[in-house]
Design an enzyme around this catalytic site. Structure first.
Site, short mmCIF file in Angstrom:
data_model
loop_
_atom_site.label_atom_id
_atom_site.label_comp_id
_atom_site.label_asym_id
_atom_site.label_seq_id
_atom_site.Cartn_x
_atom_site.Cartn_y
_atom_site.Cartn_z
N GLU A 98 12.52 -8.72 30.14
CA GLU A 98 13.20 -7.65 29.56
C GLU A 98 13.37 -7.98 27.91
OE1 GLU A 98 17.71 -7.70 29.45
OE2 GLU A 98 17.35 -8.97 31.34
N ARG A 113 16.81 -1.01 26.88
CA ARG A 113 15.68 -2.18 27.16
C ARG A 113 14.54 -1.62 27.36
NH1 ARG A 113 20.09 -3.90 26.13
NH2 ARG A 113 21.32 -5.55 27.24
N HIS A 128 21.00 1.01 30.62
CA HIS A 128 21.13 -0.49 30.94
C HIS A 128 20.72 -0.46 32.62
CE1 HIS A 128 23.18 -4.30 31.77
NE2 HIS A 128 22.73 -4.45 30.23
#
Length: 137
Positions: A98, A113, A128
């Protein structure tokens, strides 16, 4: 049983019963759709996609940093993503990594991300890890 038949014998209770049955079957259908991922017959789950050109500028910057192997803005970038949410295809430990996508105005890493698989597939999340979109380059 006779008591149930007598309750359902009035027009008002029949309408209420039919309405409840229709509502419950709709709820059951919606819950069933939410629980079953869409996918192809070969066991791979399909994902919503996002074109590279539609990514926020910060996500494009993160992808560029991944391509050139850094430097990254946060020490957590490049760490193993364990897929605890099980929203990505099931792979072995260490398959996914990530990276933070900077969120303007956020005082921390924020919710965005990019997750990269060992075979090069890229996923974007702006919530998230609640959902992912496969990045189409």
């Amino acid at each position: 049983m006779d008591h149930l038949v007598s309750i359902l014998s009035t027009p008002r209770t029949r309408i209420i019963s039919i309405t409840l049955i229709v509502l419950l079957s709709g709820v059951i259908s919606l819950v069933g759709c939410a629980l079953v991922p869409s996918g192809s017959t070969n066991g791979e789950t399909s994902y919503r996609t996002i074109r590279y050109s539609d990514l926020p500028t910060e996500a494009k910057t993160t992808l560029h940093l991944i391509d050139i192997r850094g430097p990254f803005p946060f020490p957590q970038d490049g760490s193993v993503f364990n897929n605890f949410e099980m929203l990505l295809p099931k792979k072995g430990s260490g398959y996914y990594h990530e990276y933070t996508v900077i969120t303007p105005g956020s005082s921390d890493r924020g919710p965005r991300r990019i997750v990269i698989g060992a075979n090069g597939e890229s996923y974007y999340t702006d919530d998230h890890y609640a959902s992912f979109r496969l990045i189409v380059r």
